[in-house]
Structures are given as C-alpha cells and as structure tokens.
Design a protein around this motif. Structure first.
Motif, short mmCIF file in Angstrom:
data_model
loop_
_atom_site.label_atom_id
_atom_site.label_comp_id
_atom_site.label_asym_id
_atom_site.label_seq_id
_atom_site.Cartn_x
_atom_site.Cartn_y
_atom_site.Cartn_z
N GLY A 38 69.53 -86.96 -46.19
CA GLY A 38 70.51 -87.71 -46.97
C GLY A 38 71.85 -87.76 -46.26
O GLY A 38 72.32 -86.75 -45.74
N ILE A 39 72.45 -88.96 -46.23
CA ILE A 39 73.78 -89.12 -45.66
C ILE A 39 74.78 -88.75 -46.75
O ILE A 39 74.73 -89.28 -47.87
CB ILE A 39 74.00 -90.57 -45.18
CG1 ILE A 39 72.99 -90.93 -44.10
CG2 ILE A 39 75.43 -90.76 -44.67
CD1 ILE A 39 73.02 -92.39 -43.67
N ILE A 44 72.51 -87.67 -50.22
CA ILE A 44 71.89 -86.35 -50.38
C ILE A 44 71.22 -86.24 -51.73
O ILE A 44 70.09 -85.77 -51.85
CB ILE A 44 72.94 -85.24 -50.20
CG1 ILE A 44 73.45 -85.24 -48.77
CG2 ILE A 44 72.37 -83.88 -50.58
CD1 ILE A 44 74.72 -84.47 -48.58
N HIS A 45 71.91 -86.67 -52.77
CA HIS A 45 71.35 -86.58 -54.12
C HIS A 45 70.14 -87.50 -54.26
O HIS A 45 69.14 -87.14 -54.91
CB HIS A 45 72.41 -86.90 -55.17
CG HIS A 45 73.57 -85.94 -55.11
ND1 HIS A 45 73.45 -84.61 -55.45
CD2 HIS A 45 74.84 -86.12 -54.71
CE1 HIS A 45 74.61 -84.01 -55.27
NE2 HIS A 45 75.47 -84.90 -54.82
N LEU A 46 70.20 -88.67 -53.64
CA LEU A 46 69.05 -89.58 -53.67
C LEU A 46 67.87 -88.96 -52.91
O LEU A 46 66.73 -89.06 -53.35
CB LEU A 46 69.42 -90.94 -53.08
CG LEU A 46 70.45 -91.73 -53.89
CD1 LEU A 46 70.90 -92.98 -53.13
CD2 LEU A 46 69.90 -92.11 -55.27
N ALA A 47 68.15 -88.31 -51.77
CA ALA A 47 67.09 -87.65 -50.99
C ALA A 47 66.42 -86.55 -51.80
O ALA A 47 65.19 -86.41 -51.78
CB ALA A 47 67.67 -87.10 -49.69
N VAL A 64 64.15 -81.43 -46.99
CA VAL A 64 65.32 -82.28 -47.20
C VAL A 64 66.49 -81.71 -46.41
O VAL A 64 66.76 -80.51 -46.45
CB VAL A 64 65.71 -82.35 -48.70
CG1 VAL A 64 66.96 -83.21 -48.89
CG2 VAL A 64 64.56 -82.90 -49.52
N GLY A 65 67.18 -82.59 -45.68
CA GLY A 65 68.37 -82.20 -44.94
C GLY A 65 69.57 -83.02 -45.36
O GLY A 65 69.43 -84.04 -46.04
N GLU A 66 70.75 -82.54 -44.95
CA GLU A 66 72.01 -83.22 -45.26
C GLU A 66 72.72 -83.55 -43.96
O GLU A 66 72.82 -82.71 -43.07
CB GLU A 66 72.91 -82.32 -46.10
CG GLU A 66 72.28 -81.86 -47.40
CD GLU A 66 73.18 -80.93 -48.20
OE1 GLU A 66 74.32 -80.65 -47.76
OE2 GLU A 66 72.74 -80.47 -49.26
N LEU A 67 73.24 -84.79 -43.87
CA LEU A 67 73.90 -85.24 -42.65
C LEU A 67 75.33 -85.68 -42.95
O LEU A 67 75.55 -86.53 -43.81
CB LEU A 67 73.12 -86.41 -42.04
CG LEU A 67 73.51 -86.85 -40.64
CD1 LEU A 67 73.26 -85.73 -39.62
CD2 LEU A 67 72.73 -88.10 -40.25
N ASP A 68 76.28 -85.07 -42.25
CA ASP A 68 77.69 -85.46 -42.36
C ASP A 68 78.02 -86.31 -41.14
O ASP A 68 77.92 -85.84 -40.01
CB ASP A 68 78.58 -84.23 -42.40
CG ASP A 68 80.05 -84.55 -42.59
OD1 ASP A 68 80.42 -85.74 -42.60
OD2 ASP A 68 80.85 -83.61 -42.71
N ILE A 92 70.50 -79.41 -41.52
CA ILE A 92 69.13 -79.85 -41.25
C ILE A 92 68.32 -78.57 -41.03
O ILE A 92 68.46 -77.92 -40.00
CB ILE A 92 69.06 -80.76 -40.00
CG1 ILE A 92 70.11 -81.87 -40.05
CG2 ILE A 92 67.65 -81.29 -39.80
CD1 ILE A 92 69.84 -83.01 -40.97
N PRO A 93 67.48 -78.19 -42.01
CA PRO A 93 66.84 -76.87 -41.97
C PRO A 93 65.69 -76.71 -40.98
O PRO A 93 65.16 -75.62 -40.83
CB PRO A 93 66.36 -76.68 -43.41
CG PRO A 93 66.19 -78.05 -43.94
CD PRO A 93 67.21 -78.91 -43.24
N VAL A 94 65.28 -77.80 -40.31
CA VAL A 94 64.19 -77.72 -39.34
C VAL A 94 64.59 -78.47 -38.08
O VAL A 94 65.51 -79.28 -38.09
CB VAL A 94 62.87 -78.30 -39.90
CG1 VAL A 94 62.37 -77.51 -41.09
CG2 VAL A 94 63.02 -79.77 -40.26
N ASN A 95 63.87 -78.21 -37.00
CA ASN A 95 64.06 -78.95 -35.76
C ASN A 95 63.47 -80.35 -35.95
O ASN A 95 62.27 -80.49 -36.26
CB ASN A 95 63.36 -78.21 -34.61
CG ASN A 95 63.57 -78.87 -33.27
OD1 ASN A 95 64.05 -80.00 -33.18
ND2 ASN A 95 63.19 -78.16 -32.23
N ILE A 96 64.28 -81.39 -35.79
CA ILE A 96 63.80 -82.76 -36.04
C ILE A 96 63.13 -83.39 -34.84
O ILE A 96 62.59 -84.50 -34.94
CB ILE A 96 64.95 -83.67 -36.54
CG1 ILE A 96 66.03 -83.83 -35.46
CG2 ILE A 96 65.50 -83.18 -37.86
CD1 ILE A 96 67.04 -84.92 -35.77
N THR A 97 63.11 -82.71 -33.72
CA THR A 97 62.46 -83.25 -32.53
C THR A 97 60.98 -83.51 -32.82
O THR A 97 60.28 -82.64 -33.36
CB THR A 97 62.63 -82.29 -31.33
OG1 THR A 97 64.04 -82.18 -31.06
CG2 THR A 97 61.92 -82.81 -30.09
#
Length: 180
Positions: A38-39, A44-47, A64-68, A92-97
């Motif tokens: 979520g941006i 974030i709330h929508l995610a 679910v992660g949060e992006l600033d 972002i709680p995990v590696n997104i690679t």
C-alpha cells in the motif's frame, strides 16, 4: 471545494475491493509469491482490506507492506518549500526480489505518484513483476501508466477532484467528486 456527488458509498467500496481481490487471485493464479504494498496513506488501508478478502477466498494470508514515497516525489520542492518533508518510512516485511508486487493506491490521476512508488520499490529490491490496483481511476495521465485492477473509472474534468475517505482515517467510507 464543493462536493458535487458521492460516487461510491461504503457498500460500493466493499464490492469493488471484493472484485479486485478476486481479479488479483485470478490473474496471479493464486497468491503464491505475491505481496500487497500500500502506498501511504490510504493505499495501506485499502491493501489491508484486500488482504482480508484474499485470505477469506484463498484460505491463507498474503503479506502486506507499506511504502512511503515522500522522498521520491518529483514535486517535493514545491510541496516542502517552507518545511522539511514528513517521512513516515516504508515497512516491507519480506524481500521483494523475484516476487509479484501488487501496488495499492486510492486514486490514479497523473501517474506521478505511481512513478515515485516504482522508483521506491526498485530501490528496495527487484520484483519479478509489479501490478497496480486502485480504487478510483480518474484519467488525465501525464505518464504512460495504467492500473491492472480498478474499482471504478471516474472520468473527470481538470476542475474536479476525487476525494477518497476511509473509515480508518476519516470516520466514513466514501468516494466523492468535488468542484475546485
């Protein structure tokens, strides 16, 4: 700004999010190797709401992660001429690679917020794929960006503004159109 009309009420928002959740699952053939990001702020709330629906459908949770994107905006100098930008930080709680990242935002307008989010994501890792889900798409793109999942397409004029209000922040769930 003067409110012209309510375009989505709480039930319409709920239905749109349920539809988007089904579309995400269908397009990705499940949720393996997927993360919702979520941006900040309303994305974030929508995610989180999408994650709840996806878990109900699939029977397993999705990360679910949060992006600033504050420091990635191309209008940062205009918005912060008098003060320092308020950076809330990403989570972002995990590696997104090599993962499928589904970016979530409330309104898609010029595409500049999404461009900033793409830059921020690439600085974090190298996803296998990035998809975009938005609650409302109002058109008027300035960059070649489109949403993969859309709750509602809302054609607007430049003198109008789409306002998304969510219960978590605004104490009401609705999408309305306002005249500037």
């Amino acid at each position: 700004m003067v409110q012209k009309a309510i375009l989505l009420d709480d039930q319409a928002i709920s239905r749109a999010l349920t539809r988007i959740a089904h579309e995400i699952i269908e397009r990705n053939k499940g949720i393996d190797n997927c993360i919702l990001v979520g941006i900040k702020t309303r994305g974030i709330h929508l995610a989180k709401r999408l994650a709840e629906r996806i878990e109900q459908i699939e029977g397993k949770p999705i990360v679910v992660g949060e992006l600033d994107i504050t420091l990635y905006r191309d209008d940062l100098t205009k918005k912060t001429a008098d003060q320092e930008p308020l950076v809330k930080g990403s989570d972002i709680p995990v590696n997104i690679t090599n993962m499928k990242v589904i970016l979530i935002d409330d309104v898609l307008f010029t595409g500049r917020t999404v461009r900033a989010a793409l830059d921020a994501l690439i600085d974090i890792g190298r996803p296998a794929q990035i998809q975009l889900a938005v609650l409302a798409d109002r058109g008027h793109r300035e960059l070649p960006i489109r949403a993969d999942f859309v709750g509602k397409n809302i054609p607007t004029s430049n003198s109008e503004k789409i306002v998304v209000e969510l219960i978590e922040i605004d104490k009401v769930d609705q999408v309305s159109i306002h005249e500037k």
